[in-house]
Design an enzyme around this catalytic site. Structure first.
Site, PDB file in Angstrom:
ATOM      1  N   ASP A  76      21.299 -23.519  -9.677  1.00  0.00           N
ATOM      2  CA  ASP A  76      21.045 -23.304  -8.252  1.00  0.00           C
ATOM      3  C   ASP A  76      19.673 -23.816  -7.828  1.00  0.00           C
ATOM      4  OD1 ASP A  76      19.708 -21.355  -9.709  1.00  0.00           O
ATOM      5  OD2 ASP A  76      20.860 -19.679  -8.905  1.00  0.00           O
ATOM      6  N   ASN A 145      22.180  -6.883  -8.483  1.00  0.00           N
ATOM      7  CA  ASN A 145      23.417  -6.554  -7.755  1.00  0.00           C
ATOM      8  C   ASN A 145      24.646  -7.203  -8.397  1.00  0.00           C
ATOM      9  OD1 ASN A 145      23.049  -9.227  -7.110  1.00  0.00           O
ATOM     10  ND2 ASN A 145      22.899  -8.945  -4.891  1.00  0.00           N
ATOM     11  N   HIS A 147      24.918 -10.378  -9.331  1.00  0.00           N
ATOM     12  CA  HIS A 147      25.147 -11.801  -9.033  1.00  0.00           C
ATOM     13  C   HIS A 147      24.907 -12.668 -10.269  1.00  0.00           C
ATOM     14  CE1 HIS A 147      20.717 -12.434  -7.497  1.00  0.00           C
ATOM     15  NE2 HIS A 147      20.820 -13.075  -8.625  1.00  0.00           N
ATOM     16  N   GLU A 152      26.445 -14.175  -4.720  1.00  0.00           N
ATOM     17  CA  GLU A 152      26.166 -12.796  -4.332  1.00  0.00           C
ATOM     18  C   GLU A 152      27.480 -12.010  -4.233  1.00  0.00           C
ATOM     19  OE1 GLU A 152      23.257 -11.825  -4.414  1.00  0.00           O
ATOM     20  OE2 GLU A 152      21.824 -13.044  -3.281  1.00  0.00           O
TER      21      GLU A 152
HETATM   22  C1  GLP Z   1      17.916 -15.226  -9.514  1.00  0.00           C
HETATM   23  C2  GLP Z   1      18.726 -16.445 -10.031  1.00  0.00           C
HETATM   24  C3  GLP Z   1      19.699 -16.060 -11.106  1.00  0.00           C
HETATM   25  C4  GLP Z   1      19.033 -15.095 -12.054  1.00  0.00           C
HETATM   26  C5  GLP Z   1      18.760 -13.793 -11.369  1.00  0.00           C
HETATM   27  C6  GLP Z   1      18.013 -12.792 -12.213  1.00  0.00           C
HETATM   28  O1  GLP Z   1      18.048 -14.935  -8.187  1.00  0.00           O
HETATM   29  N1  GLP Z   1      19.379 -17.208  -9.018  1.00  0.00           N
HETATM   30  O2  GLP Z   1      20.160 -17.231 -11.771  1.00  0.00           O
HETATM   31  O3  GLP Z   1      19.879 -14.839 -13.163  1.00  0.00           O
HETATM   32  O4  GLP Z   1      18.156 -13.971 -10.115  1.00  0.00           O
HETATM   33  O5  GLP Z   1      16.650 -13.054 -12.234  1.00  0.00           O
HETATM   34  P1  GLP Z   1      15.659 -12.502 -13.300  1.00  0.00           P
HETATM   35  O6  GLP Z   1      15.993 -13.199 -14.572  1.00  0.00           O
HETATM   36  O7  GLP Z   1      14.293 -12.885 -12.811  1.00  0.00           O
HETATM   37  O8  GLP Z   1      15.881 -11.037 -13.383  1.00  0.00           O
END
Ligand code: GLP
Length: 265
Positions: A76, A145, A147, A152
């Protein structure tokens, strides 16, 4: 090295620490590179994969694996951030992995957050993955959440690479990387659930007590668009790597020395 078990068809590996979980994840990626040096890797951003990338950098620099012939596709990118913006996911990947390993930068793909025609860019990204033969191993984190990538809650299993609005709690979570929540982009380009499920193998890493609810919902709750990560239960080759804190709600006996097989239905 940890306790392995199976929950609703998903292989779960629980490691004692976040470091051990990251090391185990890096080894899975290095094994893929060594089995097929021309493999296609799907990569993730966020805090979660940072230690995994550090391990991969060390392995690459000591000759234990090479990215020279590999191709990478990131999940992404924020809409509206230029590739060289310090908080773009392109910058994240360049700074935390690509500039420190032997991958030729032209073999690394991240969606373009400034694409003029986003819909066209998304279908080209999807086609580019297919043209490379599809993703062999997809690395994922998980949002609080539930995702995955920026799919989402509400994202169904047929979704492809597309423009999405970020959830309010995702904006709040990701504000820690910006000077304020106001600066977090409201939209992103993300691979879809269907795009992710096309990968031949998927490894999801989650660490820390903040991920307990999301991990429980993914593995034990209903398979539903309310928790996009739950769709991983429809894929035949998913490994979830956890540290003890993230696994705390699963009722796995992590004091066992030998790997165990448990089936939860
Ligand atoms: C972000 C990314 C995800 C990631 C998630 C968790 O928004 N788009 O790919 O897995 O949030 O983030 P973190 O690893 O900082 O907890």
């Amino acid at each position: 090295m940890g306790v392995s078990t199976t929950i609703n068809g998903i292989s779960v590996l629980v490691c004692d620490t976040a470091e051990a979980a990251s090391e185990a994840t890096a080894k899975l990626i290095a094994n893929q590179l060594n089995a097929n040096p021309r493999c296609v890797l799907g990569l993730a951003t966020g805090g979660t994969p940072l230690m995994t990338y550090q391990s991969l950098i060390a392995m690459n620099q000591s000759g234990q694996c090479s990215f020279q012939n590999a191709t990478t596709f990131n999940l992404d990118e924020y809409v509206g951030l230029a590739a060289d913006h310090p908080q773009s996911y392109r910058s994240f990947m360049n700074d935390n992995l690509f500039s420190k390993i032997d991958v030729p930068i032209e073999q690394t793909y991240v969606p373009d957050g400034l694409a003029d025609n986003i819909a066209e860019h998304c279908s080209q990204y999807e086609a580019m993955i297919d043209r490379h033969g599809g993703i062999d191993l997809q690395l994922l984190g998980i949002g609080h959440n539930g995702h995955i990538a920026f799919n989402e809650p509400g994202s169904d299993s047929q979704t492809k690479t597309r423009l999405v609005d970020l959830a309010g709690n995702t904006i709040e979570q990701n504000a820690r990387f910006f000077s304020s929540a106001d600066e977090v982009p409201r939209q992103a380009i993300t691979m879809g659930i269907a795009t992710i499920l096309k990968a031949k193998q998927i490894v999801l890493l989650a660490m820390g007590s903040g991920k307990v609810d999301a991990v429980n919902a993914m593995l034990l709750g209903e398979v539903s668009a309310d928790v996009p990560a739950s769709f991983l239960r429809e894929h035949p080759a998913v490994t979830v790597v956890l540290d003890r804190d993230a696994a705390a709600g699963l009722g796995i006996d992590t004091t066992r020395k030998m790997p165990t097989e448990q089936q939860t239905t």
